[in-house]
Design an enzyme around this catalytic site. Structure first.
Site, PDB file in Angstrom:
ATOM      1  N   LYS A 167       0.730  -1.142  -0.050  1.00  0.00           N
ATOM      2  CA  LYS A 167      -0.076  -0.152   0.080  1.00  0.00           C
ATOM      3  C   LYS A 167       0.974   1.184   0.091  1.00  0.00           C
ATOM      4  O   LYS A 167       0.565   2.294   0.999  1.00  0.00           O
ATOM      5  CB  LYS A 167      -1.024   0.268   1.233  1.00  0.00           C
ATOM      6  CG  LYS A 167      -2.078  -0.997   1.051  1.00  0.00           C
ATOM      7  CD  LYS A 167      -3.103  -1.064   2.258  1.00  0.00           C
ATOM      8  CE  LYS A 167      -4.120  -2.275   1.992  1.00  0.00           C
ATOM      9  NZ  LYS A 167      -3.556  -3.412   2.672  1.00  0.00           N
ATOM     10  N   ARG A 168       1.817   1.382  -0.812  1.00  0.00           N
ATOM     11  CA  ARG A 168       2.556   2.294  -0.832  1.00  0.00           C
ATOM     12  C   ARG A 168       1.870   3.659  -1.515  1.00  0.00           C
ATOM     13  O   ARG A 168       0.954   3.407  -2.559  1.00  0.00           O
ATOM     14  CB  ARG A 168       3.819   2.334  -1.632  1.00  0.00           C
ATOM     15  CG  ARG A 168       4.604   1.279  -0.985  1.00  0.00           C
ATOM     16  CD  ARG A 168       5.474   1.994   0.364  1.00  0.00           C
ATOM     17  NE  ARG A 168       6.579   0.803   0.876  1.00  0.00           N
ATOM     18  CZ  ARG A 168       6.212  -0.056   1.783  1.00  0.00           C
ATOM     19  NH1 ARG A 168       5.087  -0.322   2.229  1.00  0.00           N
ATOM     20  NH2 ARG A 168       7.173  -0.727   2.416  1.00  0.00           N
TER      21      ARG A 168
END
Length: 298
Positions: A98-99
């Site tokens: 989840k960057r």
């Protein structure tokens, strides 16, 4: 063959199950945890046993990095070794990271997770800084045949805090605008299977909207969380599929802790846990396939 095409073919041959290796040391049988010496090694042995038992019945695996970061450097080594082991089996791995950063920072993240010690086939991305938090990943994905799933309409309770806000575009919520943007990207960068290199995350916990979302975004491959422990079921998940494909349905705890439901759990080892995980994955796979074959969706 790029990652999204490989995933499409994997769904065709193995079904829709994405096994989430969100592995807490608490999920490992106590006998194995004591024998391993430390939690990171215990998790690695547990993961390998589950992978050995399921890679022929799972379309892919999703590995949530937080469970490994929690264990420090040894945990990150377990994370790296888990990704490597999945790929050695010829299976597909999604790094759930989840960057969501931009510019050169995003490029560094992309290099880190599309190659080297943390190499995966696809990643998860948070797009809420804007499309310039997604585009750097696309450049690196093209170089390496990789892919990503961008958070669109998730499965958690708080999703409505932001994703459901009305925008200045009539009738459009924030998640709709995101889906439209990702469709534009998909139409520019398609795999041979017809889906975009980058798909989206769409949870299966809001059944009333599922069919409409699937119809609205035919070019997007879906990573579908929410099955099992979060309350979603096969009847919900099939609404987000597209002609029997176009999505993988993730389940984590309901598969990797299935052994804990057995009355003989006190004497369980990794092989015992792996057998239970396999049975849970097959049951989930077959429930989805039966609904698809029957045409029943509600």
């Amino acid at each position: 063959m790029i990652a999204i095409d490989r995933l499409y073919e994997s769904v065709k041959s193995k079904g829709h199950v994405c096994i989430g290796l969100d592995t807490s040391a608490d999920y490992v049988p106590q006998l194995e945890r004591k024998k391993a010496g430390n939690d990171a090694l215990a998790v690695l042995a547990f993961n390998k046993a589950l992978i050995d038992a399921t890679y022929d019945v799972a379309a892919c695996y999703k590995v949530q990095i937080a469970y490994y970061e929690e264990m420090g450097l040894e945990g990150l080594n377990t994370y790296s070794q888990t990704l490597k082991y999945i790929r050695e089996k010829g299976a597909i791995v999604i790094a759930d990271i989840k960057r969501g950063d931009i510019a050169d920072t995003a490029i560094r993240y992309a290099k880190a997770h599309f190659s080297g010690d943390f190499q995966s086939d696809l990643v998860t991305l948070s797009p809420y800084m804007g499309m310039d938090s997604v585009e750097p990943w696309l450049k690196e994905a093209q170089l390496n045949g990789k892919g990503a799933f961008v958070l669109m309409r998730t499965s958690n309770k708080g999703m409505k805090d932001f994703q459901y806000l009305e925008t200045t575009q009539t009738g459009k919520k924030v998640y709709n605008v995101l889906g439209d943007k990702m469709t534009e990207l998909a139409n520019q960068y398609k795999g041979e299977c017809g889906y975009g290199m980058f798909g989206v995350v769409v949870g299966c916990t809001e059944r009333d909207e599922a069919a409409r979302i699937r119809q609205s975004y035919p070019a997007l491959f879906f990573l579908i969380p929410g099955y099992g422990a979060q309350g979603g079921a096969a009847q919900d998940a099939v609404l987000l599929l597209n002609n029997g494909n176009g999505g993988v349905v993730n389940a984590s705890r309901s598969i990797i802790t299935a052994w804990q439901q057995n009355e003989n759990k006190e004497s369980a080892d990794n092989l015992f846990a792996a057998k239970a995980a396999r049975e849970a994955a097959i049951k989930m796979r077959d429930e989805i396939l039966v609904l698809l074959k029957s045409g029943e969706k509600l």
